[in-house]
Design a protein around this motif. Structure first.
Motif, PDB file in Angstrom:
ATOM      1  N   LYS A  98       0.806  -1.223   0.000  1.00  0.00           N
ATOM      2  CA  LYS A  98       0.000   0.000   0.000  1.00  0.00           C
ATOM      3  C   LYS A  98       0.840   1.274   0.000  1.00  0.00           C
ATOM      4  O   LYS A  98       0.301   2.358  -0.127  1.00  0.00           O
ATOM      5  N   ASN A  99       2.118   1.119   0.156  1.00  0.00           N
ATOM      6  CA  ASN A  99       2.950   2.311   0.311  1.00  0.00           C
ATOM      7  C   ASN A  99       3.287   2.948  -1.035  1.00  0.00           C
ATOM      8  O   ASN A  99       4.432   3.086  -1.404  1.00  0.00           O
ATOM      9  N   THR A 100       2.262   3.341  -1.774  1.00  0.00           N
ATOM     10  CA  THR A 100       2.478   3.941  -3.087  1.00  0.00           C
ATOM     11  C   THR A 100       1.962   5.368  -3.130  1.00  0.00           C
ATOM     12  O   THR A 100       1.765   5.940  -4.174  1.00  0.00           O
ATOM     13  N   TYR A 101       1.738   5.936  -1.960  1.00  0.00           N
ATOM     14  CA  TYR A 101       1.206   7.300  -1.860  1.00  0.00           C
ATOM     15  C   TYR A 101       2.237   8.324  -2.329  1.00  0.00           C
ATOM     16  O   TYR A 101       3.406   8.259  -1.951  1.00  0.00           O
ATOM     17  N   SER A 102       1.827   9.276  -3.135  1.00  0.00           N
ATOM     18  CA  SER A 102       2.743  10.350  -3.517  1.00  0.00           C
ATOM     19  C   SER A 102       2.325  11.626  -2.808  1.00  0.00           C
ATOM     20  O   SER A 102       1.156  11.967  -2.762  1.00  0.00           O
ATOM     21  N   THR A 103       3.283  12.303  -2.248  1.00  0.00           N
ATOM     22  CA  THR A 103       2.989  13.511  -1.489  1.00  0.00           C
ATOM     23  C   THR A 103       3.174  14.741  -2.365  1.00  0.00           C
ATOM     24  O   THR A 103       3.970  14.725  -3.299  1.00  0.00           O
ATOM     25  N   PRO A 104       2.431  15.824  -2.065  1.00  0.00           N
ATOM     26  CA  PRO A 104       2.604  17.058  -2.839  1.00  0.00           C
ATOM     27  C   PRO A 104       4.036  17.569  -2.699  1.00  0.00           C
ATOM     28  O   PRO A 104       4.660  17.379  -1.654  1.00  0.00           O
ATOM     29  N   SER A 105       4.548  18.206  -3.725  1.00  0.00           N
ATOM     30  CA  SER A 105       5.953  18.618  -3.687  1.00  0.00           C
ATOM     31  C   SER A 105       6.185  19.792  -2.743  1.00  0.00           C
ATOM     32  O   SER A 105       7.151  19.816  -2.002  1.00  0.00           O
ATOM     33  N   ALA A 106       5.293  20.780  -2.757  1.00  0.00           N
ATOM     34  CA  ALA A 106       5.448  21.918  -1.848  1.00  0.00           C
ATOM     35  C   ALA A 106       4.465  21.733  -0.704  1.00  0.00           C
ATOM     36  O   ALA A 106       3.333  22.193  -0.744  1.00  0.00           O
ATOM     37  N   LYS A 107       4.902  21.018   0.303  1.00  0.00           N
ATOM     38  CA  LYS A 107       4.011  20.660   1.378  1.00  0.00           C
ATOM     39  C   LYS A 107       3.900  21.775   2.407  1.00  0.00           C
ATOM     40  O   LYS A 107       4.924  22.281   2.872  1.00  0.00           O
ATOM     41  N   GLN A 108       2.686  22.122   2.758  1.00  0.00           N
ATOM     42  CA  GLN A 108       2.444  23.205   3.709  1.00  0.00           C
ATOM     43  C   GLN A 108       2.468  22.651   5.126  1.00  0.00           C
ATOM     44  O   GLN A 108       1.435  22.362   5.705  1.00  0.00           O
ATOM     45  N   ILE A 109       3.650  22.508   5.669  1.00  0.00           N
ATOM     46  CA  ILE A 109       3.777  21.960   7.019  1.00  0.00           C
ATOM     47  C   ILE A 109       3.780  23.102   8.032  1.00  0.00           C
ATOM     48  O   ILE A 109       4.584  24.024   7.928  1.00  0.00           O
ATOM     49  N   ILE A 110       2.860  23.036   8.984  1.00  0.00           N
ATOM     50  CA  ILE A 110       2.845  24.040  10.048  1.00  0.00           C
ATOM     51  C   ILE A 110       4.007  23.699  10.985  1.00  0.00           C
ATOM     52  O   ILE A 110       4.061  22.595  11.517  1.00  0.00           O
ATOM     53  N   PRO A 111       4.958  24.624  11.170  1.00  0.00           N
ATOM     54  CA  PRO A 111       6.197  24.263  11.859  1.00  0.00           C
ATOM     55  C   PRO A 111       6.029  23.753  13.288  1.00  0.00           C
ATOM     56  O   PRO A 111       6.736  22.850  13.713  1.00  0.00           O
ATOM     57  N   LYS A 112       5.104  24.340  14.049  1.00  0.00           N
ATOM     58  CA  LYS A 112       4.925  23.882  15.428  1.00  0.00           C
ATOM     59  C   LYS A 112       3.591  24.393  15.976  1.00  0.00           C
ATOM     60  O   LYS A 112       2.963  25.264  15.369  1.00  0.00           O
ATOM     61  N   ALA A 113       3.198  23.890  17.129  1.00  0.00           N
ATOM     62  CA  ALA A 113       1.950  24.322  17.756  1.00  0.00           C
ATOM     63  C   ALA A 113       2.015  25.814  18.064  1.00  0.00           C
ATOM     64  O   ALA A 113       3.062  26.336  18.428  1.00  0.00           O
ATOM     65  N   LYS A 114       0.876  26.471  17.894  1.00  0.00           N
ATOM     66  CA  LYS A 114       0.701  27.901  18.185  1.00  0.00           C
ATOM     67  C   LYS A 114       1.470  28.827  17.244  1.00  0.00           C
ATOM     68  O   LYS A 114       1.549  30.030  17.495  1.00  0.00           O
ATOM     69  N   ALA A 115       2.044  28.286  16.187  1.00  0.00           N
ATOM     70  CA  ALA A 115       2.704  29.133  15.186  1.00  0.00           C
ATOM     71  C   ALA A 115       1.687  29.487  14.113  1.00  0.00           C
ATOM     72  O   ALA A 115       0.892  28.644  13.698  1.00  0.00           O
ATOM     73  N   ASN A 116       1.702  30.735  13.676  1.00  0.00           N
ATOM     74  CA  ASN A 116       0.785  31.149  12.621  1.00  0.00           C
ATOM     75  C   ASN A 116       1.312  30.696  11.269  1.00  0.00           C
ATOM     76  O   ASN A 116       2.497  30.813  10.987  1.00  0.00           O
TER      77      ASN A 116
END
Ligand SMILES: [Cu+2]
Length: 154
Positions: free
Chosen positions: A32-50
């Motif tokens: 099942k490990n055939t998932y492709s992730t978006p190239s520019a991933k919008q990762i929120i760096p940490k809790a309470k960060a805008n």
């Protein structure tokens, strides 16, 4: 012969790692490990960060308690560009383990507004390791942005 030895060594190192992580999990990880992730991933760096999700909205998140194995509440604040907290979006959350995509994904679940106008949802962490929650933000039936919360359950 040399290549065969190298291949055997790689297998000896890799196989225990795979089985260790997958040991208590349902499903076939390799298949099942055939998932492709978006190239520019919008990762929120940490809790309470805008974190801006587009030109008009920014978001932040927090947990009710520092997550371990068990169920914890994820809360997401959404603000417009005038720094006003808003509640007119539909927000969904999909929780999964990136290294075991498909094994215990929750799918997109609608988050519910709480009394503080936060979008909230319980997330159940049933095993140690890397977890990710994809948040999708919708307005008038159209997705206007997404963002990822990442964490490591230890
Ligand atoms: Cu898992």
């Amino acid at each position: 012969m040399y290549k065969v030895i190298i291949a055997l060594l790689i297998m000896m190192v890799a196989l225990p790692l795979l089985s260790q992580h997958c040991g208590s999990c349902p499903g076939e990880m390799m298949a099942k490990n055939t998932y492709s992730t978006p190239s520019a991933k919008q990762i929120i760096p940490k809790a309470k960060a805008n974190h801006w999700i587009n030109d008009d909205y920014y978001v932040s998140y927090e947990w009710n308690k520092s997550p371990k194995i068990g169920t914890y509440i994820l809360m997401v604040n959404v603000y417009n560009k005038n720094k006003k907290q808003v509640n007119d979006l539909i927000v969904t959350a999909d929780a999964y383990m990136p290294s075991m995509k498909g094994s215990h994904d929750t799918g997109d679940k609608k988050m519910q507004l709480n009394k503080k106008n936060q979008y909230a949802i319980p997330v159940y962490f049933m095993m140690l390791g890397d977890w990710e929650i994809e948040l999708k933000f919708n307005k008038a039936n159209k997705q206007i942005g997404n963002a990822f919360v990442k964490l490591d359950i230890k």
